[in-house]
Design an enzyme around this catalytic site. Structure first.
Site, mmCIF file in Angstrom:
data_model
loop_
_atom_site.group_PDB
_atom_site.id
_atom_site.type_symbol
_atom_site.label_atom_id
_atom_site.label_comp_id
_atom_site.label_asym_id
_atom_site.label_seq_id
_atom_site.Cartn_x
_atom_site.Cartn_y
_atom_site.Cartn_z
ATOM 1 N N TYR A 220 -1.455 3.177 -8.874
ATOM 2 C CA TYR A 220 -1.621 3.665 -7.496
ATOM 3 C C TYR A 220 -3.059 4.100 -7.238
ATOM 4 C CZ TYR A 220 -0.337 5.587 -2.977
ATOM 5 O OH TYR A 220 -0.256 5.825 -1.626
ATOM 6 N N TYR B 105 7.204 8.602 0.107
ATOM 7 C CA TYR B 105 7.799 7.257 0.112
ATOM 8 C C TYR B 105 9.301 7.445 -0.075
ATOM 9 C CZ TYR B 105 3.147 5.140 -0.663
ATOM 10 O OH TYR B 105 1.845 4.723 -0.545
ATOM 11 N N LYS C 129 -2.576 -1.219 -1.330
ATOM 12 C CA LYS C 129 -3.583 -1.930 -2.119
ATOM 13 C C LYS C 129 -4.440 -2.927 -1.329
ATOM 14 C CE LYS C 129 -3.144 -0.105 -6.056
ATOM 15 N NZ LYS C 129 -3.605 1.155 -5.434
ATOM 16 N N HIS D 34 -5.862 13.397 -2.172
ATOM 17 C CA HIS D 34 -4.453 13.617 -2.504
ATOM 18 C C HIS D 34 -4.293 13.507 -4.014
ATOM 19 C CE1 HIS D 34 -2.300 12.925 1.572
ATOM 20 N NE2 HIS D 34 -3.402 13.635 1.702
ATOM 21 N N PRO E 118 2.358 -3.663 2.051
ATOM 22 C CA PRO E 118 1.592 -2.411 2.124
ATOM 23 C C PRO E 118 2.125 -1.269 1.254
ATOM 24 C CG PRO E 118 2.814 -2.777 4.158
ATOM 25 C CD PRO E 118 2.974 -4.014 3.337
HETATM 26 P P1 RFL Z 1 -9.330 -8.111 8.009
HETATM 27 O O1 RFL Z 1 -9.276 -6.649 8.183
HETATM 28 O O2 RFL Z 1 -8.165 -8.919 8.461
HETATM 29 O O3 RFL Z 1 -10.658 -8.619 8.724
HETATM 30 C C1 RFL Z 1 -10.916 -9.996 8.921
HETATM 31 C C2 RFL Z 1 -11.819 -10.137 10.142
HETATM 32 O O4 RFL Z 1 -12.113 -11.512 10.340
HETATM 33 C C3 RFL Z 1 -11.989 -11.813 11.724
HETATM 34 N N1 RFL Z 1 -11.686 -13.263 11.843
HETATM 35 C C4 RFL Z 1 -12.616 -14.182 12.168
HETATM 36 N N2 RFL Z 1 -13.906 -14.081 12.460
HETATM 37 C C5 RFL Z 1 -14.579 -15.234 12.761
HETATM 38 N N3 RFL Z 1 -13.985 -16.469 12.766
HETATM 39 C C6 RFL Z 1 -12.671 -16.608 12.462
HETATM 40 N N4 RFL Z 1 -12.088 -17.825 12.463
HETATM 41 C C7 RFL Z 1 -11.926 -15.435 12.144
HETATM 42 N N5 RFL Z 1 -10.644 -15.207 11.804
HETATM 43 C C8 RFL Z 1 -10.510 -13.897 11.625
HETATM 44 C C9 RFL Z 1 -10.868 -10.920 12.210
HETATM 45 O O5 RFL Z 1 -10.942 -10.676 13.616
HETATM 46 C C10 RFL Z 1 -11.133 -9.638 11.410
HETATM 47 O O6 RFL Z 1 -11.975 -8.738 12.087
HETATM 48 O O7 RFL Z 1 -9.575 -8.514 6.471
HETATM 49 P P2 RFL Z 1 -10.430 -7.766 5.342
HETATM 50 O O8 RFL Z 1 -11.793 -7.388 5.861
HETATM 51 O O9 RFL Z 1 -10.315 -8.609 4.130
HETATM 52 O O10 RFL Z 1 -9.668 -6.365 5.110
HETATM 53 C C11 RFL Z 1 -8.373 -6.340 4.578
HETATM 54 C C12 RFL Z 1 -7.611 -5.120 5.091
HETATM 55 O O11 RFL Z 1 -7.721 -5.078 6.503
HETATM 56 C C13 RFL Z 1 -6.140 -5.132 4.684
HETATM 57 O O12 RFL Z 1 -5.988 -5.574 3.357
HETATM 58 C C14 RFL Z 1 -5.486 -3.726 4.785
HETATM 59 O O13 RFL Z 1 -5.453 -3.284 6.109
HETATM 60 C C15 RFL Z 1 -4.052 -3.749 4.228
HETATM 61 N N6 RFL Z 1 -3.355 -2.455 4.377
HETATM 62 C C16 RFL Z 1 -3.607 -1.390 3.509
HETATM 63 N N7 RFL Z 1 -4.530 -1.510 2.536
HETATM 64 C C17 RFL Z 1 -4.818 -0.441 1.717
HETATM 65 O O14 RFL Z 1 -5.662 -0.585 0.823
HETATM 66 N N8 RFL Z 1 -4.197 0.792 1.853
HETATM 67 C C18 RFL Z 1 -3.249 0.980 2.813
HETATM 68 O O15 RFL Z 1 -2.760 2.105 2.940
HETATM 69 C C19 RFL Z 1 -2.898 -0.139 3.670
HETATM 70 N N9 RFL Z 1 -1.988 0.003 4.640
HETATM 71 C C20 RFL Z 1 -2.418 -2.292 5.394
HETATM 72 C C21 RFL Z 1 -1.734 -1.039 5.494
HETATM 73 C C22 RFL Z 1 -2.122 -3.323 6.299
HETATM 74 C C23 RFL Z 1 -1.185 -3.130 7.276
HETATM 75 N N10 RFL Z 1 -0.952 -4.209 8.169
HETATM 76 C C24 RFL Z 1 -0.979 -4.081 9.565
HETATM 77 C C25 RFL Z 1 -0.938 -5.567 7.664
HETATM 78 C C26 RFL Z 1 -0.785 -0.835 6.469
HETATM 79 C C27 RFL Z 1 -0.493 -1.877 7.347
HETATM 80 C C28 RFL Z 1 0.600 -1.625 8.370
HETATM 81 C C1 PHB Z 2 -0.874 4.402 5.909
HETATM 82 O O1 PHB Z 2 -1.129 5.605 6.012
HETATM 83 O O2 PHB Z 2 -1.049 3.611 6.852
HETATM 84 C C2 PHB Z 2 -0.294 3.902 4.644
HETATM 85 C C3 PHB Z 2 -0.246 4.733 3.544
HETATM 86 C C4 PHB Z 2 0.309 4.278 2.347
HETATM 87 C C5 PHB Z 2 0.801 2.994 2.281
HETATM 88 C C6 PHB Z 2 0.733 2.140 3.369
HETATM 89 C C7 PHB Z 2 0.190 2.609 4.570
HETATM 90 O O3 PHB Z 2 1.373 2.566 1.118
#
Ligand code: RFL
Ligand code: PHB
Length: 389
Positions: A384, A200, A296, A72, A292
């Site tokens: 971004y 957005y 990041k 993108h 989110p």
């Molecule tokens: P995770 O993905 O939470 O993985 C942690 C893992 O540890 C396990 N765990 C354990 N294992 C053993 N013993 C324990 N006591 C444990 N406790 C937990 C869990 O089961 C899990 O498998 O952390 P990690 O690896 O640091 O990754 C971080 C990312 O997942 C997170 O920052 C992103 O998803 C955030 N996020 C976004 N980030 C972006 O860079 N771009 C995006 O577009 C974006 N969109 C989002 C998002 C997060 C969202 N939510 C649901 C919070 C959109 C959403 C809606």
């Molecule tokens: C997504 O596609 O899940 C998404 C994209 C951009 C954001 C957050 C989530 O800022």
């Protein structure tokens, strides 16, 4: 059992670190609380920075992402019926990649399995011992048995609710937090995205985001109350609310369909300092959370993995602990900038219940500045697409 690096958490941070270490001949074991299917069922990030793409290539898992991901070159910002575009490539020379976290995680699982990497699933009661001494070890329960692994280092990649951060004594860490008074209700639907770039939207009814995973998989979000429940939203109600929050001519093009996933995520800014305690290193969501809005979360997790991986290779290959000693400082310097950007973009795009008339005027002025100023757009684009590391 013994390994060089015991990694707690088999999410994207833990898997990427493990695969990168493997490529340099450094041994690790991952302990994951859930099953593989559960981890792959979590729909999360969608936007990847170049730094993460480079790390995926270095880990030998960038192939499918490069083939199937979507570059993108910019994004659209809507407010009311107005809409303008910020061109990332024009301002920074760099696009972002749309490729779901689920796919990143799947590619990493497959690579770890193909390389014979050890991932222990469904572990319970993980406990980190002696992280402040020379010989740490980790214990857990699995299938009724007590298990133990000895290691040189522990990488705490277990997310916000994990055990790693809480293993650092309270008087040895400081936490900074801001909880936002709303959440994001998100749906995934097998419909073509309304636009080829993300939109957005700040509307009088609250924030909305039009995103995607591929040509026939759309991801949409609307701001909702922090206390709202998924059950309160039928698909029809979701689509109607989304359409009210984006410009009319965009709403006309939204293709609706049944949701295949629907969830509510709370919004939070959080940082713990330092990110290291003795031989325990925190990585990703275990150490920090961003709302989110700036996309990041996964990308800051990736920059942590980069700093920790380079510290560990420096230690094992050159017998030099400098990179590990500087890990927390280096990681946090970048984290705070990503926190600032995510906080700023969240403030700009959402409706706040306690917003005064003055606050609203400030939001409009800020939006007008972003719409009309090259400098403001460049600053947004730089953040971004991701600050360098
Ligand atoms: P995770 O993905 O939470 O993985 C942690 C893992 O540890 C396990 N765990 C354990 N294992 C053993 N013993 C324990 N006591 C444990 N406790 C937990 C869990 O089961 C899990 O498998 O952390 P990690 O690896 O640091 O990754 C971080 C990312 O997942 C997170 O920052 C992103 O998803 C955030 N996020 C976004 N980030 C972006 O860079 N771009 C995006 O577009 C974006 N969109 C989002 C998002 C997060 C969202 N939510 C649901 C919070 C959109 C959403 C809606
Ligand atoms: C997504 O596609 O899940 C998404 C994209 C951009 C954001 C957050 C989530 O800022």
């Amino acid at each position: 059992m013994r390994t060089q690096v015991c990694i707690i958490g088999g999410g994207p941070s833990g898997l990427l670190l493990s695969q990168l270490l493997h490529k340099r001949g450094i041994d690790s074991v991952i302990l994951e609380r859930q099953t593989r299917d559960y981890v792959l069922g979590r729909i999360r990030a969608g936007v990847l920075e170049q730094g993460l793409l480079r790390l995926m290539d270095e880990a030998g898992v960038g192939g499918r992402m490069r083939r199937e991901g979507f570059e993108h070159a910019g994004t659209l910002i809507a407010y009311g019926e107005e809409m303008f575009r910020i061109d990332f490539v024009e301002h920074t020379g760099t696009p972002v990649m749309v490729y779901g976290q689920t796919e990143v995680t799947r590619d990493l699982y497959e690579a770890r399995e193909a390389a014979g990497g050890i991932i222990e699933f469904e572990v319970e009661g993980v406990t980190i011992h002696d992280a402040d001494r020379d010989a740490p070890y980790v214990t857990w329960r699995q299938g009724g048995a007590e298990k133990r692994i000895d290691c040189d280092f522990v990488a705490g990649c277990d997310g916000f609710h994990g055990v790693s951060r809480r293993s650092i004594p309270e008087d040895a860490r400081r936490e900074y937090e801001k909880v936002y008074p709303f959440g994001w209700l998100g749906i995934l639907s097998e419909t073509p995205p309304v636009n080829h770039e993300l939109i957005y939207a700040n509307s009088p009814r609250g924030f909305a985001l039009c995103s995607m995973r591929n040509e026939n998989l759309s991801r949409y979000y609307v701001q909702c109350s922090a206390h709202d429940k998924v059950e309160n939203w039928s698909d029809d109600e979701f689509w109607a609310e989304l359409k009210r929050r984006i410009p009319g001519h965009v709403a006309e093009g939204v293709v609706t369909g049944p949701s295949i996933e629907k969830s509510i995520a709370p919004l939070r800014s959080f940082v713990t300092e330092p990110m290291r305690w003795g031989r325990l290193f925190l990585c990703g969501d275990a150490a920090h959370i961003v709302p989110p809005t700036g996309a990041k979360g996964l990308n800051t997790a990736a920059s942590d993995v980069h700093y920790l991986f380079s510290g560990l290779t420096q230690f094992y290959e050159l017998n030099d602990a400098e990179g590990l000693d500087l890990y927390s400082e280096r990681a946090l310097a970048r984290i705070w900038k990503a926190e600032r950007f995510s906080w700023w973009f969240s403030q700009l795009m959402h409706r706040f219940e306690d917003q005064t008339e003055f606050d609203r005027k400030m939001q409009i002025a800020e939006m007008e500045l972003l719409r009309s100023s090259e400098a403001a757009q460049k600053a947004m684009a730089e953040n971004y697409v991701g600050l360098p590391y």
